[in-house]
Write a protein that holds these residues in place. Structure first.
Motif, PDB file in Angstrom:
ATOM      1  N   GLU A   1       0.817  -1.209   0.000  1.00 27.51           N
ATOM      2  CA  GLU A   1       0.000   0.000   0.000  1.00 27.51           C
ATOM      3  C   GLU A   1       0.860   1.274   0.000  1.00 27.51           C
ATOM      4  OE1 GLU A   1      -2.075  -3.443   1.061  1.00 27.51           O
ATOM      5  OE2 GLU A   1      -0.343  -2.553   2.097  1.00 27.51           O
ATOM      6  N   ALA A   2       2.108   1.151   0.498  1.00 26.47           N
ATOM      7  CA  ALA A   2       2.987   2.329   0.585  1.00 26.47           C
ATOM      8  C   ALA A   2       3.945   2.436  -0.586  1.00 26.47           C
ATOM      9  CB  ALA A   2       3.793   2.271   1.888  1.00 26.47           C
TER      10      ALA A   2
ATOM     11  N   ASN B   1       0.959   2.465  -5.712  1.00 23.32           N
ATOM     12  CA  ASN B   1      -0.214   2.834  -4.919  1.00 23.32           C
ATOM     13  C   ASN B   1      -0.207   4.314  -4.560  1.00 23.32           C
ATOM     14  OD1 ASN B   1      -1.527   0.365  -4.879  1.00 23.32           O
ATOM     15  ND2 ASN B   1      -1.839   0.441  -2.668  1.00 23.32           N
ATOM     16  N   ARG B   2       0.992   4.838  -4.258  1.00 26.65           N
ATOM     17  CA  ARG B   2       1.113   6.270  -3.962  1.00 26.65           C
ATOM     18  C   ARG B   2       0.633   7.102  -5.151  1.00 26.65           C
ATOM     19  NH1 ARG B   2       2.296   7.608   1.439  1.00 26.65           N
ATOM     20  NH2 ARG B   2       3.917   6.228   2.233  1.00 26.65           N
TER      21      ARG B   2
ATOM     22  N   ASN C   1      -1.525   6.243  -7.441  1.00 32.40           N
ATOM     23  CA  ASN C   1      -2.984   6.151  -7.564  1.00 32.40           C
ATOM     24  C   ASN C   1      -3.683   7.109  -6.611  1.00 32.40           C
ATOM     25  OD1 ASN C   1      -3.455   4.240  -9.643  1.00 32.40           O
ATOM     26  ND2 ASN C   1      -2.780   2.597  -8.278  1.00 32.40           N
ATOM     27  N   ASP C   2      -3.051   7.407  -5.492  1.00 28.73           N
ATOM     28  CA  ASP C   2      -3.622   8.379  -4.551  1.00 28.73           C
ATOM     29  C   ASP C   2      -3.383   9.815  -5.018  1.00 28.73           C
ATOM     30  OD1 ASP C   2      -4.483   6.338  -2.895  1.00 28.73           O
ATOM     31  OD2 ASP C   2      -2.657   6.362  -1.675  1.00 28.73           O
ATOM     32  N   LEU C   3      -2.253  10.037  -5.679  1.00 30.33           N
ATOM     33  CA  LEU C   3      -1.873  11.388  -6.085  1.00 30.33           C
ATOM     34  C   LEU C   3      -2.547  11.843  -7.376  1.00 30.33           C
ATOM     35  CD1 LEU C   3       1.998  11.256  -5.432  1.00 30.33           C
ATOM     36  CD2 LEU C   3       0.359  12.687  -4.209  1.00 30.33           C
TER      37      LEU C   3
ATOM     38  N   ASP D   1      -8.564  10.462 -10.913  1.00 31.58           N
ATOM     39  CA  ASP D   1      -9.231   9.164 -11.083  1.00 31.58           C
ATOM     40  C   ASP D   1      -9.188   8.678 -12.533  1.00 31.58           C
ATOM     41  OD1 ASP D   1      -9.831   9.050  -8.424  1.00 31.58           O
ATOM     42  OD2 ASP D   1     -11.848   9.887  -8.642  1.00 31.58           O
TER      43      ASP D   1
ATOM     44  N   GLU E   1      -4.922   5.316 -13.861  1.00 32.10           N
ATOM     45  CA  GLU E   1      -4.652   4.196 -12.953  1.00 32.10           C
ATOM     46  C   GLU E   1      -3.232   3.692 -13.191  1.00 32.10           C
ATOM     47  OE1 GLU E   1      -7.202   0.874 -13.640  1.00 32.10           O
ATOM     48  OE2 GLU E   1      -7.015   0.976 -15.838  1.00 32.10           O
TER      49      GLU E   1
ATOM     50  N   GLU F   1       9.374   4.122   3.061  1.00 30.41           N
ATOM     51  CA  GLU F   1       8.033   4.614   2.694  1.00 30.41           C
ATOM     52  C   GLU F   1       8.105   6.076   2.261  1.00 30.41           C
ATOM     53  OE1 GLU F   1       4.714   3.785   5.183  1.00 30.41           O
ATOM     54  OE2 GLU F   1       5.480   1.834   5.846  1.00 30.41           O
TER      55      GLU F   1
ATOM     56  N   ARG G   1       7.178   7.772  -1.438  1.00 32.37           N
ATOM     57  CA  ARG G   1       6.271   8.918  -1.576  1.00 32.37           C
ATOM     58  C   ARG G   1       6.911  10.023  -2.405  1.00 32.37           C
ATOM     59  NH1 ARG G   1       5.796  13.456   1.133  1.00 32.37           N
ATOM     60  NH2 ARG G   1       7.149  12.797   2.845  1.00 32.37           N
TER      61      ARG G   1
ATOM     62  N   GLU H   1       5.773  11.411  -6.169  1.00 31.57           N
ATOM     63  CA  GLU H   1       5.466  12.809  -6.485  1.00 31.57           C
ATOM     64  C   GLU H   1       6.183  13.246  -7.762  1.00 31.57           C
ATOM     65  OE1 GLU H   1       6.678  14.835  -2.987  1.00 31.57           O
ATOM     66  OE2 GLU H   1       4.906  14.229  -1.808  1.00 31.57           O
TER      67      GLU H   1
END
Length: 481
Positions: free
Chosen positions: A181-182, A186-187, A189-191, A194, A197, A459, A463, A467
Motif C-alpha cells: 500500500e505504501a 499505490n502512492r 494512484n492516490d496522487l 481518477d 490508474e 516509505e 512517496r 510525487e
C-alpha cells in the motif's frame, strides 16, 4: 598383533573401495551427460563423500597403530572437524533467528530462477514475508503474489475511460521493503486524478532486457497507455546473469530482434562435472566459511578501493582505467566487480572504457527496441533513473561502508549523461530522480529516503519518488491533449 593387522587390512580395503566408489560416481556422471548424472539426480558429490569418510578412515587407522604421532594427528584432525561442525551449527542456529530475507508463508517459494519464459520472476499465488536487516530495524513486510504472478491484487480488465500507466523495474519497483500500500504505484494512484490508474511490476536485479521480455509476454496484455522503465546502475554491471550483458548470452530472439525466452544450455556450464568445484561452492555457503570468506573479501576490497584511489579512478583516461580494470582480475567475485562497475558507470561518458561502452551499447539497443515497439502501438514510453543511496552523504551509509566506500559517489556524470542523451535522440521523456531527492533532503534535513543498510526506498522514499513520477505522467497527458 594378528587382530590389529587384520583390522588395518580391513581399513585399507575400505580405503580402496572408497576411492573406487567415488571415481565410479564421477565417471558415471560424465558418461550420463548433462543433468542426468549421479551428482544431479541424487545430489551425491563424490568429493564430499571422500572427504567425510577419509577423516573417519584416518581416525580408525590411527587408533589401530602404535605410532604415537599418527594417533595424535588423526585424533587432532577429527577433533578439529567436530569443533568446526559444532561452531558452524551454532552460527546457523543464531543466524536463522536473525537472518534477513524471504520467508515463505503459503504456496510455493515466491522466487523462480532460471525460468525459460522470464529468466527470473515470481511464482504465482503465494504469500511471504521479508525480514529487514537489524540495522534497518529488523521489521517484517508481508507480500502477496496474485494469480497473474504480480505483487498485489489482480489487475482488472482496462476501463476505456481511464489512462493506464505501467511501471516496470527492478527491486526498487518490486518494493518488498515497504507494505504494498505504501509502494510507488499505490502512492501514484492516490496522487493522480481518477482518470489515471497505475500498476507496477518489478523483480530483483531485472534489467531492460528482462523488463522488455516481461512486457512482451505479459505486460502488454494489460493494455497500458504509458510504460515507464526504471533504470539503476546495476543494469550495466558486468558478470554472468547480472545486467543486460549478463543476461544476453542466455536470450533467444525472434526475427524482429525481440527477446523470445531463455535457453540456459546456450552457455555451456562445466560446474556440474567438477565435484571439487561443487564441494567448494557448497562449503562457501555454510555459515562459518561464508563469514570468514566475507571478512577476507572485505579486507581485499578495502585495500583495492581506498578513498584516494576511488577519486583517481573516476578521473583516469579511458585506456589507463581499462588497464587497471583488467589487471584487477576480480573473477566471479561480485563484491569486487560491483565496485569496479559502479566506479566505471560514475565516470564521465567521455572517458568511459571500452567494456563500459559495450555494456551501455547493449542496453541502449534494448531501450531503442522497446521504444520502437511501444511507439508502433501508440503507447508512451518514459525512462526514470533511480539514484543510488550512495550518492548522498547521509543515506545508505552502512551499505556503502559494507562495500568499502568511505564517501558518497558523484551524481552528475556517467549514467545520467548517457540516458539523457539516449532519450533526447529517441524523443523519449527522461526523469533523473536524484534532483528531486536532493531537493527534498535539502528542504527536509534528517529525512531518510533509503534504508541505511538495505539501500532501497523507505516509505518516505516511495512517496517522494511518486510525487516526481506523477508530474512526469501528468505532463505526458497534458501534451497529448
Amino acid at each position: 598383533m594378528h587382530k590389529r593387522q587384520k583390522f588395518r587390512r580391513l581399513i585399507l580395503w575400505g580405503e580402496m573401495l572408497l576411492i573406487f566408489g567415488c571415481i565410479s560416481i564421477y565417471l558415471v556422471d560424465i558418461i550420463m551427460g548433462d543433468g542426468d548424472g549421479v551428482i544431479d539426480q541424487f545430489h551425491l558429490n563424490p568429493f564430499s563423500i571422500f572427504i567425510c569418510l577419509q577423516v573417519l578412515i584416518l581416525l580408525l587407522l590411527g587408533m589401530s597403530s602404535k605410532i604415537s604421532w599418527l594417533v595424535n594427528s588423526c585424533l587432532t584432525l577429527f577433533s578439529l572437524l567436530v569443533i568446526t561442525i559444532l561452531v558452524d551449527i551454532g552460527i546457523s542456529m543464531i543466524h536463522d533467528k536473525e537472518k534477513p530475507g524471504i520467508k515463505p508463508i503459503t504456496g510455493h517459494y515466491p522466487y523462480n530462477w532460471h525460468d525459460p519464459i522470464y529468466f527470473k520472476n515470481y511464482n504465482p499465488e503465494c504469500t511471504f514475508k521479508l525480514k529487514l536487516p537489524k540495522k534497518d530495524g529488523g521489521g517484517e513486510i508481508f507480500s502477496n503474489i496474485n494469480k497473474q504472478g504480480i505483487r498485489g491484487p489482480e489487475i482488472p480488465i482496462k476501463d476505456s475511460s481511464r489512462n493506464r500507466v505501467l511501471l516496470i523495474g527492478d527491486s526498487f519497483i518490486q518494493a518488498l521493503q515497504v507494505p504494498f500500500e505504501a509502494s510507488i504505484g499505490n502512492r501514484l494512484n492516490d496522487l493522480l486524478p481518477d482518470s489515471i490508474e497505475v500498476f507496477q511490476h518489478g523483480f530483483a536485479s531485472w534489467s531492460p532486457l528482462l523488463e522488455l521480455n516481461w512486457l512482451l509476454r505479459k505486460g502488454i496484455a494489460f493494455d497500458p497507455d504509458h510504460v515507464v522503465f526504471f533504470l539503476f546502475a546495476n543494469d550495466l554491471y558486468s558478470g554472468d546473469k547480472v545486467g543486460d550483458s549478463g543476461y544476453m548470452p542466455y536470450t533467444k530472439f525472434n526475427d524482429l530482434g525481440l527477446p523470445a525466452g531463455f535457453d540456459f544450455d546456450l552457455v555451456k556450464n562445466e560446474t556440474r562435472r567438477d565435484p571439487i568445484h561443487l564441494f567448494t561452492i557448497k562449503m562457501k555457503q555454510r555459515p562459518l566459511p561464508k563469514m570468514l570468506n566475507l571478512k577476507l573479501r572485505k579486507l581485499k576490497y578495502d585495500i583495492m578501493f581506498p578513498s584516494s584511489k576511488v577519486d583517481k579512478l573516476l578521473q583516469l583516461p579511458a585506456e589507463e582505467f581499462e588497464g587497471l580494470y583488467t589487471e584487477a582480475d576480480f573473477g566471479n567475485d561480485p563484491m569486487l566487480s560491483v565496485g569496479w562497475d559502479l566506479i566505471a558507470s560514475c565516470r564521465d561518458t567521455a572517458i568511459w572504457d571500452k567494456k563500459m561502452r559495450k555494456r551501455a551499447a547493449t542496453t541502449e539497443n534494448i531501450l531503442r527496441r522497446t521504444n520502437e515497439f511501444l511507439k508502433a502501438k501508440n503507447i508512451e514510453f518514459s525512462i526514470v533513473l533511480i539514484a543510488s543511496p550512495w550518492m548522498f552523504p547521509d543515506e545508505g551509509v552502512s551499505g556503502r561502508l559494507a562495500y568499502g566506500l568511505k564517501k558518497e559517489l558523484p551524481h552528475n556524470t556517467g549514467l545520467p549523461q548517457w540516458i539523457s542523451h539516449f532519450c533526447a535522440n529517441a524523443n523519449t521523456s527522461f526523469l533523473n530522480l536524484y534532483h528531486r531527492f536532493d531537493k527534498y533532503k535539502e528542504d527536509n534535513p534528517g529525512s531518510q529516503l533509503f534504508w541505511d543498510f538495505d539501500g532501497h526506498w523507505t516509505e518516505e522514499g516511495h512517496r517522494v519518488a511518486a510525487e516526481a513520477v506523477g508530474k512526469l505522467i501528468e505532463n505526458h497527458l497534458q501534451s497529448d491533449q
